[in-house]
Motif scaffolding. Structure first.
Motif, PDB file in Angstrom:
ATOM      1  N   SER A 186       4.606   7.208  -0.392  1.00 35.34           N
ATOM      2  CA  SER A 186       4.166   5.878  -0.780  1.00 35.34           C
ATOM      3  C   SER A 186       3.712   5.107   0.453  1.00 35.34           C
ATOM      4  CB  SER A 186       5.321   5.129  -1.466  1.00 35.34           C
ATOM      5  OG  SER A 186       4.952   3.811  -1.807  1.00 35.34           O
ATOM      6  N   PRO A 187       2.537   4.481   0.426  1.00 28.65           N
ATOM      7  CA  PRO A 187       2.078   3.668   1.556  1.00 28.65           C
ATOM      8  C   PRO A 187       2.887   2.375   1.641  1.00 28.65           C
ATOM      9  CG  PRO A 187       0.531   3.496  -0.250  1.00 28.65           C
ATOM     10  CD  PRO A 187       1.529   4.532  -0.658  1.00 28.65           C
ATOM     11  N   LEU A 188       3.112   1.916   2.860  1.00 24.50           N
ATOM     12  CA  LEU A 188       3.829   0.677   3.100  1.00 24.50           C
ATOM     13  C   LEU A 188       2.879  -0.356   3.694  1.00 24.50           C
ATOM     14  CD1 LEU A 188       7.079   2.130   4.751  1.00 24.50           C
ATOM     15  CD2 LEU A 188       6.779   1.438   2.362  1.00 24.50           C
ATOM     16  N   PRO A 189       3.126  -1.630   3.469  1.00 26.72           N
ATOM     17  CA  PRO A 189       2.285  -2.666   4.075  1.00 26.72           C
ATOM     18  C   PRO A 189       2.397  -2.695   5.600  1.00 26.72           C
ATOM     19  CG  PRO A 189       3.560  -3.548   2.244  1.00 26.72           C
ATOM     20  CD  PRO A 189       4.093  -2.185   2.531  1.00 26.72           C
ATOM     21  N   ALA A 190       3.531  -2.209   6.157  1.00 28.52           N
ATOM     22  CA  ALA A 190       3.754  -2.178   7.601  1.00 28.52           C
ATOM     23  C   ALA A 190       4.802  -1.115   7.900  1.00 28.52           C
ATOM     24  CB  ALA A 190       4.218  -3.546   8.103  1.00 28.52           C
ATOM     25  N   SER A 191       4.898  -0.732   9.169  1.00 29.71           N
ATOM     26  CA  SER A 191       5.906   0.250   9.565  1.00 29.71           C
ATOM     27  C   SER A 191       7.294  -0.372   9.477  1.00 29.71           C
ATOM     28  CB  SER A 191       5.646   0.732  10.986  1.00 29.71           C
ATOM     29  OG  SER A 191       4.403   1.386  11.069  1.00 29.71           O
ATOM     30  N   PRO A 192       8.318   0.426   9.200  1.00 29.71           N
ATOM     31  CA  PRO A 192       9.666  -0.132   9.055  1.00 29.71           C
ATOM     32  C   PRO A 192      10.349  -0.340  10.401  1.00 29.71           C
ATOM     33  CG  PRO A 192       9.707   2.214   8.619  1.00 29.71           C
ATOM     34  CD  PRO A 192       8.269   1.849   8.859  1.00 29.71           C
ATOM     35  N   SER A 193      11.194  -1.340  10.449  1.00 30.22           N
ATOM     36  CA  SER A 193      12.096  -1.511  11.584  1.00 30.22           C
ATOM     37  C   SER A 193      13.484  -0.973  11.242  1.00 30.22           C
ATOM     38  CB  SER A 193      12.194  -2.997  11.951  1.00 30.22           C
ATOM     39  OG  SER A 193      13.206  -3.221  12.891  1.00 30.22           O
ATOM     40  N   SER A 194      13.929  -1.215  10.025  1.00 34.34           N
ATOM     41  CA  SER A 194      15.197  -0.681   9.552  1.00 34.34           C
ATOM     42  C   SER A 194      15.111  -0.488   8.052  1.00 34.34           C
ATOM     43  CB  SER A 194      16.362  -1.618   9.897  1.00 34.34           C
ATOM     44  OG  SER A 194      16.207  -2.871   9.256  1.00 34.34           O
ATOM     45  N   ALA A 195      15.973   0.365   7.519  1.00 36.19           N
ATOM     46  CA  ALA A 195      15.964   0.636   6.081  1.00 36.19           C
ATOM     47  C   ALA A 195      17.340   1.109   5.647  1.00 36.19           C
ATOM     48  CB  ALA A 195      14.909   1.681   5.733  1.00 36.19           C
ATOM     49  N   ILE A 196      17.723   0.741   4.435  1.00 41.36           N
ATOM     50  CA  ILE A 196      18.963   1.212   3.836  1.00 41.36           C
ATOM     51  C   ILE A 196      18.695   1.544   2.372  1.00 41.36           C
ATOM     52  CG2 ILE A 196      20.476  -0.107   5.363  1.00 41.36           C
ATOM     53  CD1 ILE A 196      20.828  -2.121   3.080  1.00 41.36           C
ATOM     54  N   ALA A 197      19.552   2.359   1.789  1.00 42.03           N
ATOM     55  CA  ALA A 197      19.441   2.706   0.372  1.00 42.03           C
ATOM     56  C   ALA A 197      20.530   1.994  -0.406  1.00 42.03           C
ATOM     57  CB  ALA A 197      19.551   4.209   0.176  1.00 42.03           C
ATOM     58  N   SER A 198      20.218   1.635  -1.629  1.00 46.75           N
ATOM     59  CA  SER A 198      21.183   1.027  -2.531  1.00 46.75           C
ATOM     60  C   SER A 198      20.849   1.480  -3.946  1.00 46.75           C
ATOM     61  CB  SER A 198      21.136  -0.505  -2.400  1.00 46.75           C
ATOM     62  OG  SER A 198      22.124  -1.106  -3.194  1.00 46.75           O
ATOM     63  N   SER A 199      21.428   0.857  -4.918  1.00 42.59           N
ATOM     64  CA  SER A 199      21.130   1.202  -6.310  1.00 42.59           C
ATOM     65  C   SER A 199      21.462   0.020  -7.189  1.00 42.59           C
ATOM     66  CB  SER A 199      21.913   2.439  -6.766  1.00 42.59           C
ATOM     67  OG  SER A 199      23.295   2.196  -6.692  1.00 42.59           O
TER      68      SER A 199
END
Length: 511
Positions: A231-244
């Motif tokens: 999936s394309p992103l609007p910008a590169s990530p600095s940090s990311a986490i998963a949740s639900s």
């Protein structure tokens, strides 16, 4: 109350040299060890090589693994037997390993000298040597420089595997018990140090892996290494986490401007929402366990916000000082707390309404990086572990804000692992080193109880020598494995500690 206060064709020359290692208190001579001299054909433009020796042809049991300058070296202290060896050119990246060569090391006939026993020193708790804790095994995997390994249930809910992306953009899945590669996935470009993989729940009850390739998010099936979507992103990530939430897994991303919140649907990869934030974010956001799809965000101006998965603001509060860490939630006996590091110390706020309660101040110092909540003494209330601007590692009791211990550390890593290595009933704190594998600190008083002695002359010249390193622990039936970068920054290394009381930390998106 909260009070103020981690090749070419082989040319082999083997010379067997007898050596004797005296053992304190021994009455008989040990079996003589040997030295072998290895030499191989040089490659044009290559001055350094990675040399490995193993007792098996598949290199599962590696007994020697070093970065060598030049095309020959001596390997000392080998016990007699058959060994397999191979080399790989090492420039900016690690090349392919050569086919394996074999050497036979025979036990030479030597006279038996008299060994005089030495007196055994008295060991008290105050003089306990750092390496009195014995390690029993482990493995090495030449997978390139992986700064932040993670663990995940890729094949079974009963066992953990290792995931990591190296600086060339290759993601590896490894069997945690042996270090053998399960699969690999190559991105199009090198990765940034701020965007390691994210572990995300799958529909099968196992874990999948999300990797970032520039402005692309790519989901990989954890069991097979097969790409599921990108999936394309609007910008590169600095940090990311998963949740639900009730609809399934979601991925929460702070972009590299630190001003935009992105939320991806974890099943399809579609962009569910994006929200411009009022200030620059400090650290990764934190999810709220009992509030599905909600997250806490700390800003550099000291504001703390609770938002839902659409980015909608639910409530906000102020820490009263510019933030220096992301937030962490601690379950308390009377009430839950939100802790955030600020320029003036560690600030506590109520989780219910983000109302400030008090601050732990540290003279001429302040928290930095990530805060970690862990119940070290098993009393049901977590301590908070933090590092500071001046290089201290500090444990604080969260109920009253008292500093339990404060010790100086020689690394900049925010990742920690926890296990009772010395058997005193308190979880010890293990941190990766800058130029060594790891150091273990007593959870009771912060004293060093174990330190890896392996160093590498090549570390200081490595392009990522001083980046923060990650560290993970994997519980085994026989003990626990600690896994981090090796000293030469060319692969991962695991060390096994026997039978500690292991309580592994819950997984997080970023360490």
């Amino acid at each position: 109350m909260f009070r103020i206060s981690t090749i070419c064709a082989l040319i082999l020359i083997v010379s067997t040299l007898a050596t004797i290692d005296g053992v304190v208190g021994a009455q008989n001579n040990p079996l003589p060890n040997t030295t072998v001299h290895l030499r191989w054909g040089p490659r044009a433009g290559v001055s350094r090589y990675r040399l490995q020796l193993a007792s098996d042809v598949h290199f599962h049991d590696i007994v020697f693994d070093r970065v060598i300058s030049g095309n020959e070296t001596d390997v000392n202290d080998l016990t007699p037997g058959r060994y397999f060896w191979r080399i790989a050119a090492l420039t900016k990246t690690l090349g392919e390993f050569s086919s394996a060569g074999t050497i036979e090391v025979a036990a030479p006939s030597v006279p038996r000298p008299t060994i005089v026993p030495s007196p055994t020193p008295t060991v008290t708790p105050q003089t306990l040597p750092a390496n009195s804790i014995v390690t029993t095994g482990g493995w090495r995997a030449a997978v390139g420089d992986i700064a932040r390994p993670l663990v995940a249930h890729l094949r079974s809910r009963d066992n953990l595997d290792v995931i990591g992306t190296n600086t060339d953009g290759v993601t590896f899945a490894l069997d945690s018990a042996s270090g053998v590669a399960l699969w690999s996935f190559r991105g199009r470009r090198p990765v940034t140090p701020d965007a390691p993989p994210v572990i995300i729940d799958s529909r099968m009850g196992l874990d999948d892996v999300l990797v970032f390739d520039g402005q692309l998010a790519i989901k990989i099936e954890g069991r097979t290494g097969r790409e599921l979507w990108r999936s394309p992103l609007p910008a590169s990530p600095s940090s990311a986490i998963a949740s639900s939430d009730t609809s399934g897994p979601i991925v929460i991303i702070i972009d590299n401007s630190l001003r935009r919140l992105l939320v991806l649907n974890g099943l399809s990869g579609s962009l569910a929402s994006q929200t411009m934030l009022p200030a620059r974010v400090i650290g990764p956001p934190t999810t709220v366990a009992d509030q599905s799809g909600t997250l806490l965000i700390a800003y550099e101006n000291g504001e703390v916000e609770l938002r839902d998965k659409t980015g909608r603001l639910i409530r906000s509060g102020s820490a009263g000082s510019p933030a220096s860490t992301g937030p962490v939630i601690v379950k308390g006996r009377r009430q839950d707390l939100v802790l955030v590091g600020t320029h003036e110390g560690l600030t506590a706020m109520t989780a219910a309404d983000l109302r400030p309660l008090g601050r732990v101040t540290i003279k001429d110092d302040s928290p930095r990086g990530n805060l970690i909540a862990e119940d070290l003494d098993g009393d049901g209330v977590a301590e908070v572990i933090m590092t500071t601007q001046r290089g201290h590692l500090i444990a604080i009791h969260t109920e009253d804000g008292k500093i339990l211990w404060d010790t100086l550390v020689d690394n900049d890593s925010q990742a920690k692992a926890f296990a009772d290595l010395d058997g005193d009933g308190v979880l010890d704190v293990i941190a990766p080193g800058t130029q060594a594998f790891a150091t273990a600190f007593s959870g009771r008083d912060g004293a060093i109880i174990w330190k890896d002695t392996e160093m590498s002359d090549s570390v200081a010249n490595h392009p990522t020598s001083f980046q923060a390193r990650g560290l993970v622990s994997v519980p085994l039936r026989s003990g626990v494995l600690l896994i981090s970068s090796d000293a030469s920054r060319t692969g991962l290394r695991a060390i096994e500690f026997p039978k500690p009381a292991v309580r592994p930390r819950p997984r997080a998106g970023l360490q």
